[in-house]
Design a protein around this motif. Structure first.
Motif, PDB file in Angstrom:
ATOM      1  N   LYS A   1      -1.089  -6.565 -11.465  1.00  8.05           N
ATOM      2  CA  LYS A   1      -0.547  -7.785 -10.860  1.00  8.05           C
ATOM      3  C   LYS A   1       0.356  -7.459  -9.675  1.00  8.05           C
ATOM      4  O   LYS A   1       0.516  -8.251  -8.752  1.00  8.05           O
ATOM      5  CB  LYS A   1       0.263  -8.547 -11.909  1.00  8.05           C
ATOM      6  CG  LYS A   1      -0.539  -9.647 -12.539  1.00  8.05           C
ATOM      7  CD  LYS A   1       0.235 -10.572 -13.472  1.00  8.05           C
ATOM      8  CE  LYS A   1       1.703 -10.491 -13.480  1.00  8.05           C
ATOM      9  NZ  LYS A   1       2.371 -10.455 -14.757  1.00  8.05           N
ATOM     10  N   ASP A   2       0.980  -6.294  -9.722  1.00  6.78           N
ATOM     11  CA  ASP A   2       1.929  -5.918  -8.668  1.00  6.78           C
ATOM     12  C   ASP A   2       1.281  -5.241  -7.462  1.00  6.78           C
ATOM     13  O   ASP A   2       1.950  -4.915  -6.491  1.00  6.78           O
ATOM     14  CB  ASP A   2       3.008  -4.999  -9.253  1.00  6.78           C
ATOM     15  CG  ASP A   2       3.757  -5.694 -10.377  1.00  6.78           C
ATOM     16  OD1 ASP A   2       4.035  -6.907 -10.216  1.00  6.78           O
ATOM     17  OD2 ASP A   2       4.026  -5.052 -11.410  1.00  6.78           O
ATOM     18  N   THR A   3      -0.021  -5.001  -7.552  1.00  6.71           N
ATOM     19  CA  THR A   3      -0.719  -4.380  -6.418  1.00  6.71           C
ATOM     20  C   THR A   3      -0.944  -5.433  -5.333  1.00  6.71           C
ATOM     21  O   THR A   3      -1.302  -6.571  -5.647  1.00  6.71           O
ATOM     22  CB  THR A   3      -2.096  -3.836  -6.872  1.00  6.71           C
ATOM     23  OG1 THR A   3      -1.935  -3.075  -8.051  1.00  6.71           O
ATOM     24  CG2 THR A   3      -2.743  -2.993  -5.795  1.00  6.71           C
ATOM     25  N   LYS A   4      -0.728  -5.031  -4.092  1.00  6.91           N
ATOM     26  CA  LYS A   4      -0.981  -5.962  -2.987  1.00  6.91           C
ATOM     27  C   LYS A   4      -2.348  -5.644  -2.384  1.00  6.91           C
ATOM     28  O   LYS A   4      -2.548  -4.568  -1.813  1.00  6.91           O
ATOM     29  CB  LYS A   4       0.126  -5.817  -1.945  1.00  6.91           C
ATOM     30  CG  LYS A   4       0.535  -7.165  -1.364  1.00  6.91           C
ATOM     31  CD  LYS A   4       1.481  -7.000  -0.221  1.00  6.91           C
ATOM     32  CE  LYS A   4       2.895  -7.397  -0.593  1.00  6.91           C
ATOM     33  NZ  LYS A   4       3.812  -7.128   0.539  1.00  6.91           N
TER      34      LYS A   4
ATOM     35  N   GLY B   1      -0.276  -3.580   2.705  1.00  8.08           N
ATOM     36  CA  GLY B   1      -0.857  -3.761   1.381  1.00  8.08           C
ATOM     37  C   GLY B   1      -1.229  -2.415   0.796  1.00  8.08           C
ATOM     38  O   GLY B   1      -1.174  -1.391   1.486  1.00  8.08           O
ATOM     39  N   ASP B   2      -1.628  -2.418  -0.481  1.00 10.21           N
ATOM     40  CA  ASP B   2      -1.951  -1.157  -1.162  1.00 10.21           C
ATOM     41  C   ASP B   2      -3.432  -0.788  -1.065  1.00 10.21           C
ATOM     42  O   ASP B   2      -3.783   0.386  -1.086  1.00 10.21           O
ATOM     43  CB  ASP B   2      -1.576  -1.275  -2.643  1.00 10.21           C
ATOM     44  CG  ASP B   2      -0.122  -1.682  -2.817  1.00 10.21           C
ATOM     45  OD1 ASP B   2       0.736  -0.986  -2.247  1.00 10.21           O
ATOM     46  OD2 ASP B   2       0.152  -2.698  -3.487  1.00 10.21           O
ATOM     47  N   ALA B   3      -4.287  -1.800  -1.017  1.00  9.42           N
ATOM     48  CA  ALA B   3      -5.730  -1.522  -0.975  1.00  9.42           C
ATOM     49  C   ALA B   3      -6.458  -2.659  -0.290  1.00  9.42           C
ATOM     50  O   ALA B   3      -6.045  -3.825  -0.382  1.00  9.42           O
ATOM     51  CB  ALA B   3      -6.266  -1.353  -2.396  1.00  9.42           C
ATOM     52  N   LEU B   4      -7.529  -2.313   0.406  1.00  8.12           N
ATOM     53  CA  LEU B   4      -8.385  -3.334   1.015  1.00  8.12           C
ATOM     54  C   LEU B   4      -9.624  -3.437   0.139  1.00  8.12           C
ATOM     55  O   LEU B   4     -10.195  -2.408  -0.241  1.00  8.12           O
ATOM     56  CB  LEU B   4      -8.751  -2.890   2.430  1.00  8.12           C
ATOM     57  CG  LEU B   4      -9.335  -3.915   3.414  1.00  8.12           C
ATOM     58  CD1 LEU B   4      -9.305  -3.327   4.813  1.00  8.12           C
ATOM     59  CD2 LEU B   4     -10.729  -4.370   3.091  1.00  8.12           C
TER      60      LEU B   4
END
Ligand code: GLU
Length: 282
Positions: free
Chosen positions: A165-168, A208-211
Protein backbone atom coordinates in the motif's frame (compact mmCIF):
# COMPACT_ATOMS: atom_id res chain seq x y z
CA UNK A 1 -64.44 29.88 -62.14
CA UNK A 2 -61.07 29.86 -63.81
CA UNK A 3 -59.43 30.84 -60.55
CA UNK A 4 -61.21 28.22 -58.54
CA UNK A 5 -60.21 25.54 -61.07
CA UNK A 6 -56.56 26.48 -60.77
CA UNK A 7 -56.91 26.42 -56.99
CA UNK A 8 -58.33 22.92 -57.31
CA UNK A 9 -55.42 21.96 -59.51
CA UNK A 10 -52.96 23.40 -57.04
CA UNK A 11 -54.69 21.43 -54.28
CA UNK A 12 -54.50 18.23 -56.31
CA UNK A 13 -50.85 18.86 -57.03
CA UNK A 14 -50.20 19.46 -53.35
CA UNK A 15 -51.88 16.18 -52.41
CA UNK A 16 -49.93 14.39 -55.13
CA UNK A 17 -46.73 15.94 -53.88
CA UNK A 18 -47.54 14.86 -50.33
CA UNK A 19 -48.18 11.32 -51.52
CA UNK A 20 -44.87 11.30 -53.34
CA UNK A 21 -43.08 12.59 -50.25
CA UNK A 22 -44.70 10.07 -47.94
CA UNK A 23 -44.11 7.38 -50.55
CA UNK A 24 -40.46 8.28 -50.59
CA UNK A 25 -40.44 8.05 -46.84
CA UNK A 26 -41.80 4.55 -47.02
CA UNK A 27 -39.29 3.56 -49.62
CA UNK A 28 -36.53 4.91 -47.47
CA UNK A 29 -37.70 2.88 -44.51
CA UNK A 30 -37.91 -0.17 -46.72
CA UNK A 31 -34.41 0.41 -47.99
CA UNK A 32 -33.04 0.75 -44.48
CA UNK A 33 -34.82 -2.39 -43.40
CA UNK A 34 -33.40 -4.16 -46.45
CA UNK A 35 -29.91 -2.96 -45.57
CA UNK A 36 -30.20 -4.30 -42.06
CA UNK A 37 -31.60 -7.57 -43.27
CA UNK A 38 -28.48 -8.12 -45.35
CA UNK A 39 -26.41 -8.20 -42.19
CA UNK A 40 -25.27 -4.58 -42.33
CA UNK A 41 -23.22 -5.27 -45.44
CA UNK A 42 -24.16 -1.89 -46.92
CA UNK A 43 -22.74 -0.04 -43.90
CA UNK A 44 -19.72 -2.32 -43.73
CA UNK A 45 -18.48 -1.79 -47.24
CA UNK A 46 -18.65 1.97 -46.64
CA UNK A 47 -15.72 1.95 -44.21
CA UNK A 48 -13.30 0.39 -46.70
CA UNK A 49 -14.80 2.45 -49.53
CA UNK A 50 -14.17 5.64 -47.55
CA UNK A 51 -10.53 4.67 -46.95
CA UNK A 52 -10.08 3.87 -50.65
CA UNK A 53 -11.73 7.12 -51.70
CA UNK A 54 -9.43 9.07 -49.39
CA UNK A 55 -6.44 7.14 -50.71
CA UNK A 56 -4.77 6.78 -47.36
CA UNK A 57 -5.23 4.95 -44.10
CA UNK A 58 -5.41 7.04 -40.93
CA UNK A 59 -3.83 5.11 -38.08
CA UNK A 60 -3.51 6.03 -34.42
CA UNK A 61 -0.16 4.90 -32.99
CA UNK A 62 1.90 5.80 -29.96
CA UNK A 63 4.65 8.38 -30.46
CA UNK A 64 6.42 7.85 -27.12
CA UNK A 65 6.67 4.09 -26.88
CA UNK A 66 10.02 2.65 -27.94
CA UNK A 67 9.72 -0.62 -29.92
CA UNK A 68 6.01 -0.04 -30.76
CA UNK A 69 5.58 3.56 -31.88
CA UNK A 70 8.30 6.12 -31.25
CA UNK A 71 8.80 9.46 -32.97
CA UNK A 72 12.37 10.47 -33.69
CA UNK A 73 12.39 14.21 -32.98
CA UNK A 74 15.33 14.74 -35.37
CA UNK A 75 13.68 13.18 -38.43
CA UNK A 76 10.00 13.32 -37.43
CA UNK A 77 9.80 9.64 -38.37
CA UNK A 78 7.65 7.30 -36.29
CA UNK A 79 8.89 3.71 -36.06
CA UNK A 80 8.08 0.50 -34.27
CA UNK A 81 6.29 -2.82 -34.30
CA UNK A 82 2.84 -1.18 -34.44
CA UNK A 83 3.95 1.05 -37.31
CA UNK A 84 5.19 -1.92 -39.37
CA UNK A 85 1.91 -3.77 -38.78
CA UNK A 86 -0.01 -0.63 -39.84
CA UNK A 87 2.01 -0.38 -43.06
CA UNK A 88 1.16 -3.98 -43.91
CA UNK A 89 -2.55 -3.19 -43.45
CA UNK A 90 -2.24 -0.11 -45.71
CA UNK A 91 -0.60 -2.33 -48.33
CA UNK A 92 -3.44 -4.82 -48.06
CA UNK A 93 -6.24 -2.24 -48.33
CA UNK A 94 -4.65 0.33 -50.67
CA UNK A 95 -1.83 -1.61 -52.36
CA UNK A 96 0.78 0.78 -50.96
CA UNK A 97 2.37 0.59 -47.52
CA UNK A 98 3.10 4.32 -47.67
CA UNK A 99 -0.54 5.28 -48.26
CA UNK A 100 -0.79 5.95 -44.57
CA UNK A 101 -1.03 8.88 -42.19
CA UNK A 102 -0.03 8.25 -38.61
CA UNK A 103 -1.59 10.26 -35.80
CA UNK A 104 -0.45 10.28 -32.22
CA UNK A 105 -2.69 8.62 -29.67
CA UNK A 106 -2.19 7.99 -25.97
CA UNK A 107 -3.83 5.31 -23.86
CA UNK A 108 -6.46 7.88 -22.89
CA UNK A 109 -7.15 9.48 -26.29
CA UNK A 110 -7.18 6.43 -28.58
CA UNK A 111 -10.85 5.37 -28.19
CA UNK A 112 -12.28 8.93 -28.39
CA UNK A 113 -10.13 9.69 -31.47
CA UNK A 114 -11.30 6.49 -33.14
CA UNK A 115 -14.94 7.03 -32.38
CA UNK A 116 -14.99 10.66 -33.51
CA UNK A 117 -13.58 9.60 -36.87
CA UNK A 118 -10.09 11.13 -36.66
CA UNK A 119 -8.53 7.74 -37.34
CA UNK A 120 -9.62 4.52 -39.07
CA UNK A 121 -7.93 2.24 -36.56
CA UNK A 122 -5.85 2.12 -33.39
CA UNK A 123 -2.61 0.12 -33.55
CA UNK A 124 -1.18 1.19 -30.23
CA UNK A 125 -0.26 -1.45 -27.61
CA UNK A 126 -3.97 -1.80 -26.88
CA UNK A 127 -5.20 -4.74 -24.86
CA UNK A 128 -8.44 -6.41 -25.91
CA UNK A 129 -10.80 -6.20 -22.92
CA UNK A 130 -14.50 -6.89 -22.44
CA UNK A 131 -14.97 -3.32 -21.25
CA UNK A 132 -13.37 -1.84 -24.38
CA UNK A 133 -15.38 -4.21 -26.57
CA UNK A 134 -18.46 -2.23 -25.55
CA UNK A 135 -17.00 0.81 -27.34
CA UNK A 136 -14.93 -0.60 -30.22
CA UNK A 137 -14.44 -3.74 -32.29
CA UNK A 138 -11.12 -5.60 -32.20
CA UNK A 139 -9.09 -7.63 -34.68
CA UNK A 140 -7.52 -10.95 -33.77
CA UNK A 141 -4.68 -10.81 -31.23
CA UNK A 142 -1.48 -9.57 -32.89
CA UNK A 143 0.85 -9.39 -29.87
CA UNK A 144 0.96 -11.02 -26.44
CA UNK A 145 2.20 -8.91 -23.56
CA UNK A 146 1.87 -9.04 -19.79
CA UNK A 147 2.01 -6.35 -17.13
CA UNK A 148 5.22 -5.88 -15.19
CA UNK A 149 7.23 -3.34 -13.18
CA UNK A 150 10.15 -1.04 -14.03
CA UNK A 151 12.34 0.16 -11.16
CA UNK A 152 15.64 1.89 -10.55
CA UNK A 153 18.41 -0.72 -10.33
CA UNK A 154 18.94 -1.71 -6.69
CA UNK A 155 15.33 -0.97 -5.73
CA UNK A 156 13.87 -3.07 -2.89
CA UNK A 157 10.99 -3.84 -5.26
CA UNK A 158 11.75 -7.14 -6.99
CA UNK A 159 8.29 -8.01 -8.27
CA UNK A 160 4.58 -7.67 -7.59
CA UNK A 161 5.00 -9.38 -4.20
CA UNK A 162 7.06 -6.47 -2.91
CA UNK A 163 4.45 -3.86 -3.85
CA UNK A 164 2.51 -2.71 -0.79
CA UNK A 165 0.00 0.00 0.00
CA UNK A 166 2.92 2.32 0.69
CA UNK A 167 4.55 1.83 -2.70
CA UNK A 168 4.14 4.74 -5.09
CA UNK A 169 3.33 3.41 -8.55
CA UNK A 170 3.47 5.45 -11.77
CA UNK A 171 1.35 4.75 -14.83
CA UNK A 172 -0.41 6.18 -17.87
CA UNK A 173 -4.04 7.37 -17.82
CA UNK A 174 -6.44 5.06 -19.62
CA UNK A 175 -4.15 2.01 -19.42
CA UNK A 176 -5.38 -1.35 -18.18
CA UNK A 177 -2.26 -1.38 -15.97
CA UNK A 178 -3.73 1.22 -13.59
CA UNK A 179 -6.88 -0.77 -12.93
CA UNK A 180 -4.94 -4.05 -12.68
CA UNK A 181 -2.43 -2.84 -10.09
CA UNK A 182 -5.22 -1.34 -7.98
CA UNK A 183 -6.95 -4.72 -8.03
CA UNK A 184 -3.77 -6.64 -7.19
CA UNK A 185 -2.71 -4.30 -4.39
CA UNK A 186 -5.80 -2.63 -2.92
CA UNK A 187 -5.08 0.83 -1.54
CA UNK A 188 -1.82 1.30 -3.48
CA UNK A 189 -1.01 4.87 -4.50
CA UNK A 190 -0.96 5.33 -8.27
CA UNK A 191 0.18 8.54 -9.96
CA UNK A 192 -1.34 8.78 -13.42
CA UNK A 193 0.39 10.63 -16.27
CA UNK A 194 -0.88 11.66 -19.71
CA UNK A 195 1.58 9.40 -21.51
CA UNK A 196 4.47 7.00 -20.93
CA UNK A 197 7.17 9.56 -21.60
CA UNK A 198 5.93 11.68 -18.69
CA UNK A 199 5.58 8.60 -16.46
CA UNK A 200 9.15 7.51 -17.21
CA UNK A 201 10.49 11.04 -16.60
CA UNK A 202 8.70 11.00 -13.24
CA UNK A 203 10.31 7.66 -12.35
CA UNK A 204 13.74 9.01 -13.27
CA UNK A 205 13.05 12.10 -11.15
CA UNK A 206 12.29 9.85 -8.18
CA UNK A 207 8.60 10.77 -7.99
CA UNK A 208 7.61 7.14 -7.57
CA UNK A 209 8.99 3.69 -6.75
CA UNK A 210 7.97 1.76 -9.86
CA UNK A 211 6.41 2.33 -13.26
CA UNK A 212 3.87 -0.26 -14.31
CA UNK A 213 2.68 -1.23 -17.78
CA UNK A 214 3.25 -4.05 -20.27
CA UNK A 215 6.63 -5.79 -20.08
CA UNK A 216 7.36 -5.15 -23.76
CA UNK A 217 6.94 -1.39 -23.25
CA UNK A 218 9.05 -1.47 -20.08
CA UNK A 219 11.87 -3.32 -21.87
CA UNK A 220 11.88 -0.49 -24.41
CA UNK A 221 12.31 2.03 -21.59
CA UNK A 222 15.02 -0.02 -19.85
CA UNK A 223 16.96 -0.18 -23.13
CA UNK A 224 17.01 3.62 -23.13
CA UNK A 225 18.47 3.93 -19.67
CA UNK A 226 20.75 1.30 -18.12
CA UNK A 227 19.93 2.62 -14.64
CA UNK A 228 16.52 0.93 -14.79
CA UNK A 229 15.33 -2.66 -14.98
CA UNK A 230 12.20 -4.75 -15.36
CA UNK A 231 11.60 -6.89 -12.28
CA UNK A 232 9.49 -9.94 -11.45
CA UNK A 233 7.28 -12.04 -13.67
CA UNK A 234 4.45 -10.56 -15.76
CA UNK A 235 1.29 -10.68 -13.64
CA UNK A 236 -1.48 -10.15 -16.23
CA UNK A 237 -2.29 -11.17 -19.80
CA UNK A 238 -2.38 -8.28 -22.25
CA UNK A 239 -3.35 -9.56 -25.70
CA UNK A 240 -3.06 -6.64 -28.13
CA UNK A 241 -5.76 -6.07 -30.73
CA UNK A 242 -6.28 -3.47 -33.44
CA UNK A 243 -9.39 -1.41 -32.70
CA UNK A 244 -11.87 -0.06 -35.24
CA UNK A 245 -15.21 1.70 -34.89
CA UNK A 246 -18.03 -0.63 -33.92
CA UNK A 247 -19.68 -2.26 -36.93
CA UNK A 248 -16.75 -1.83 -39.35
CA UNK A 249 -16.55 -5.55 -39.87
CA UNK A 250 -15.05 -5.22 -43.35
CA UNK A 251 -12.07 -3.36 -41.89
CA UNK A 252 -11.67 -6.00 -39.16
CA UNK A 253 -11.74 -8.64 -41.91
CA UNK A 254 -9.04 -6.83 -43.92
CA UNK A 255 -6.89 -6.54 -40.78
CA UNK A 256 -7.35 -10.20 -39.86
CA UNK A 257 -6.53 -11.26 -43.43
CA UNK A 258 -3.37 -9.14 -43.28
CA UNK A 259 -2.31 -10.67 -39.94
CA UNK A 260 -2.93 -14.20 -41.25
CA UNK A 261 -0.88 -13.49 -44.36
CA UNK A 262 1.97 -11.94 -42.37
CA UNK A 263 2.03 -15.01 -40.15
CA UNK A 264 1.98 -17.51 -42.99
CA UNK A 265 4.61 -15.78 -45.14
CA UNK A 266 7.06 -15.26 -42.26
CA UNK A 267 6.84 -11.46 -42.29
CA UNK A 268 5.19 -11.37 -38.87
CA UNK A 269 8.16 -13.21 -37.33
CA UNK A 270 10.56 -10.89 -39.14
CA UNK A 271 8.80 -7.76 -37.82
CA UNK A 272 8.60 -9.27 -34.32
CA UNK A 273 12.29 -10.19 -34.27
CA UNK A 274 13.28 -6.79 -35.67
CA UNK A 275 11.66 -4.97 -32.73
CA UNK A 276 11.51 -7.45 -29.86
CA UNK A 277 14.90 -9.02 -30.51
CA UNK A 278 13.72 -12.63 -30.52
CA UNK A 279 11.20 -14.77 -32.37
CA UNK A 280 7.66 -14.88 -30.97
CA UNK A 281 6.81 -17.81 -28.69
CA UNK A 282 4.78 -20.39 -30.58
N1 GLU B 1 -1.79 -2.77 -23.06
C1 GLU B 1 -2.22 -1.91 -21.99
C2 GLU B 1 -3.45 -1.13 -22.38
O1 GLU B 1 -3.99 -1.33 -23.39
C3 GLU B 1 -1.13 -0.98 -21.52
C4 GLU B 1 -0.40 -0.28 -22.62
C5 GLU B 1 -1.02 1.04 -23.00
O2 GLU B 1 -1.34 1.84 -22.11
O3 GLU B 1 -1.20 1.28 -24.19
O4 GLU B 1 -3.93 -0.32 -21.65
Amino acid sequence: MKMSRSFKMAGALLIAAMLVVSGCGNNKENNTAGGNASGGAATDSKAIAKIKERGKLLVGVKYDTRLFGLKDPATGKVDGFDVDISKAIAKKILGDENAIELKEVTSKTRIPMLNNGEIDMVVATMTITEERKKEVDFSDVYFQAGQSLLVKKGSPITGLESVTKDTKILGSKGATSIKNIKEKVPGVTVLEFDNYQDAFSALKAGQGDALTTDDAILYGMASQDPGFEVVGKPFTDEPYGIAVQKGNTDVVQAINDTLAELKSNGEYDAIYTKWIGKAPAQ
